[in-house]
Design a protein around this motif. Structure first.
Motif, mmCIF file in Angstrom:
data_model
loop_
_atom_site.group_PDB
_atom_site.id
_atom_site.type_symbol
_atom_site.label_atom_id
_atom_site.label_comp_id
_atom_site.label_asym_id
_atom_site.label_seq_id
_atom_site.Cartn_x
_atom_site.Cartn_y
_atom_site.Cartn_z
ATOM 1 N N GLY A 115 72.985 64.369 69.584
ATOM 2 C CA GLY A 115 72.286 65.055 70.655
ATOM 3 C C GLY A 115 73.101 65.236 71.917
ATOM 4 N N THR A 116 74.345 64.769 71.912
ATOM 5 C CA THR A 116 75.223 64.982 73.068
ATOM 6 C C THR A 116 76.573 65.439 72.550
ATOM 7 N N ALA A 117 76.869 66.696 72.695
ATOM 8 C CA ALA A 117 78.110 67.251 72.141
ATOM 9 C C ALA A 117 79.342 66.504 72.623
ATOM 10 N N ALA A 118 79.323 66.042 73.865
ATOM 11 C CA ALA A 118 80.500 65.358 74.412
ATOM 12 C C ALA A 118 80.755 64.036 73.701
ATOM 13 N N GLY A 119 79.699 63.394 73.217
ATOM 14 C CA GLY A 119 79.862 62.084 72.587
ATOM 15 C C GLY A 119 79.860 62.116 71.073
ATOM 16 N N ASP A 120 79.593 63.266 70.473
ATOM 17 C CA ASP A 120 79.501 63.345 69.021
ATOM 18 C C ASP A 120 80.883 63.503 68.396
ATOM 19 N N PRO A 121 81.164 62.732 67.354
ATOM 20 C CA PRO A 121 82.461 62.871 66.687
ATOM 21 C C PRO A 121 82.512 64.160 65.861
ATOM 22 N N ALA A 122 83.725 64.619 65.590
ATOM 23 C CA ALA A 122 83.905 65.783 64.716
ATOM 24 C C ALA A 122 83.539 65.382 63.284
ATOM 25 N N PRO A 123 83.212 66.359 62.430
ATOM 26 C CA PRO A 123 82.943 66.020 61.030
ATOM 27 C C PRO A 123 84.127 65.254 60.436
ATOM 28 N N ASN A 124 83.824 64.276 59.620
ATOM 29 C CA ASN A 124 84.841 63.439 58.995
ATOM 30 C C ASN A 124 85.064 63.889 57.552
ATOM 31 N N VAL A 125 86.190 64.560 57.300
ATOM 32 C CA VAL A 125 86.549 64.947 55.926
ATOM 33 C C VAL A 125 87.203 63.727 55.294
ATOM 34 N N TRP A 126 86.567 63.168 54.266
ATOM 35 C CA TRP A 126 87.047 61.932 53.661
ATOM 36 C C TRP A 126 87.704 62.129 52.300
ATOM 37 N N LEU A 127 87.673 63.346 51.781
ATOM 38 C CA LEU A 127 88.348 63.620 50.513
ATOM 39 C C LEU A 127 88.686 65.100 50.482
ATOM 40 N N GLU A 128 89.919 65.421 50.084
ATOM 41 C CA GLU A 128 90.298 66.817 49.913
ATOM 42 C C GLU A 128 91.494 66.904 48.973
ATOM 43 N N PRO A 129 91.609 68.030 48.254
ATOM 44 C CA PRO A 129 92.792 68.216 47.411
ATOM 45 C C PRO A 129 94.007 68.481 48.290
ATOM 46 N N SER A 130 95.177 68.504 47.675
ATOM 47 C CA SER A 130 96.376 68.789 48.455
ATOM 48 C C SER A 130 97.085 70.002 47.879
ATOM 49 N N GLU A 131 97.945 70.594 48.684
ATOM 50 C CA GLU A 131 98.693 71.754 48.217
ATOM 51 C C GLU A 131 99.654 71.368 47.096
ATOM 52 N N LYS A 132 100.119 70.117 47.100
ATOM 53 C CA LYS A 132 101.034 69.660 46.054
ATOM 54 C C LYS A 132 100.299 69.247 44.785
ATOM 55 N N VAL A 133 99.093 68.700 44.947
ATOM 56 C CA VAL A 133 98.297 68.266 43.794
ATOM 57 C C VAL A 133 96.894 68.845 43.950
ATOM 58 N N PRO A 134 96.690 70.083 43.490
ATOM 59 C CA PRO A 134 95.363 70.703 43.637
ATOM 60 C C PRO A 134 94.359 70.079 42.680
ATOM 61 N N TYR A 135 93.093 70.288 42.959
ATOM 62 C CA TYR A 135 92.039 69.925 42.013
ATOM 63 C C TYR A 135 91.872 71.140 41.107
ATOM 64 N N ILE A 136 92.028 70.970 39.814
ATOM 65 C CA ILE A 136 91.935 72.090 38.876
ATOM 66 C C ILE A 136 90.592 72.031 38.167
ATOM 67 N N VAL A 137 89.788 73.052 38.393
ATOM 68 C CA VAL A 137 88.459 73.150 37.802
ATOM 69 C C VAL A 137 88.562 73.894 36.472
ATOM 70 N N VAL A 138 87.950 73.324 35.425
ATOM 71 C CA VAL A 138 87.918 73.982 34.122
ATOM 72 C C VAL A 138 86.474 74.203 33.650
ATOM 73 N N ARG A 139 85.547 74.053 34.549
ATOM 74 C CA ARG A 139 84.134 74.312 34.258
ATOM 75 C C ARG A 139 83.696 75.598 34.953
ATOM 76 N N ASP A 140 82.532 76.123 34.566
ATOM 77 C CA ASP A 140 82.059 77.422 35.045
ATOM 78 C C ASP A 140 81.483 77.425 36.449
ATOM 79 N N GLN A 141 81.333 76.264 37.050
ATOM 80 C CA GLN A 141 80.625 76.229 38.324
ATOM 81 C C GLN A 141 81.102 75.057 39.173
ATOM 82 N N VAL A 142 81.097 75.265 40.479
ATOM 83 C CA VAL A 142 81.185 74.145 41.413
ATOM 84 C C VAL A 142 79.898 74.162 42.227
ATOM 85 N N ALA A 143 79.565 73.020 42.772
ATOM 86 C CA ALA A 143 78.339 72.907 43.552
ATOM 87 C C ALA A 143 78.656 72.296 44.909
#
Length: 183
Positions: A115-143
């Motif tokens: 409720g206070t933009a000045a005190g709120d932290p930015a979203p915390n990305v805790w998992l992501e693929p990398s350009e060197k090691v991508p996540y390769i999807v072999v299924r028909d859908q992501v959610a």
């Protein structure tokens, strides 16, 4: 696994938090990009996701969530076939689905607004693929799945943009990915 600029393209999807409590799911059909069956001399193909950009935005404008916004959620992009799209509060996501220990997780983010933009932290990305090691999807859908644990007093859009490329896969790699991405 390098990719050239000609082969890169972008996909995106959005899930609206509404002002409800609970779980929600948005789906993204990948069937035109993925072919897990090798035929003759043709290799199977998967969708390599090199980067995921997260954007949490006010659902009623083009701006960030308003300073007065309160609420908490965890969201994740998951390689999961069969998850039906459902508004927040209308789905049920099994415990530990939105966690780094889930092999189907591609990327995840936590968001909280006090409720206070000045005190709120930015979203915390805790998992992501990398350009060197991508996540390769072999299924028909992501959610795009979200678990809203404290209802948002102002609806927000959870937006994701995926940097992707179609990649050919040898049979052993394809088999390993199919085993890993089978639920």
């Amino acid at each position: 696994m390098a990719h050239d600029m000609k082969s890169v393209f972008y996909l995106d999807t959005t899930l609206n938090t509404t002002s409800s409590l609970g779980d929600g799911i948005a789906t993204l059909d990948l069937s035109s990009y993925v072919d897990p069956i090798a035929r003759g001399r043709s290799k199977g193909q998967g969708l390599a996701i090199y980067k995921v950009w997260w954007d949490i935005a006010d659902a009623a404008s083009n701006g960030p969530v308003t300073a007065a916004t309160t609420g908490t959620f965890r969201a994740g992009l998951i390689s999961f076939t069969g998850a039906p799209a459902a508004a927040v509060g209308s789905a049920s996501i099994t415990n530990e689905t939105l966690a780094a220990n889930n092999d189907l997780m591609i990327s995840g983010v936590d968001f909280w607004a006090g409720g206070t933009a000045a005190g709120d932290p930015a979203p915390n990305v805790w998992l992501e693929p990398s350009e060197k090691v991508p996540y390769i999807v072999v299924r028909d859908q992501v959610a795009l799945m979200a678990s809203v644990t404290t209802a948002m007093n102002n609806a927000a859009n959870i937006n994701v943009r995926l940097e992707c490329a179609i990649v050919s896969l040898d049979q052993s790699t394809l088999n390993q990915l199919l085993r890993t991405q089978t639920v």
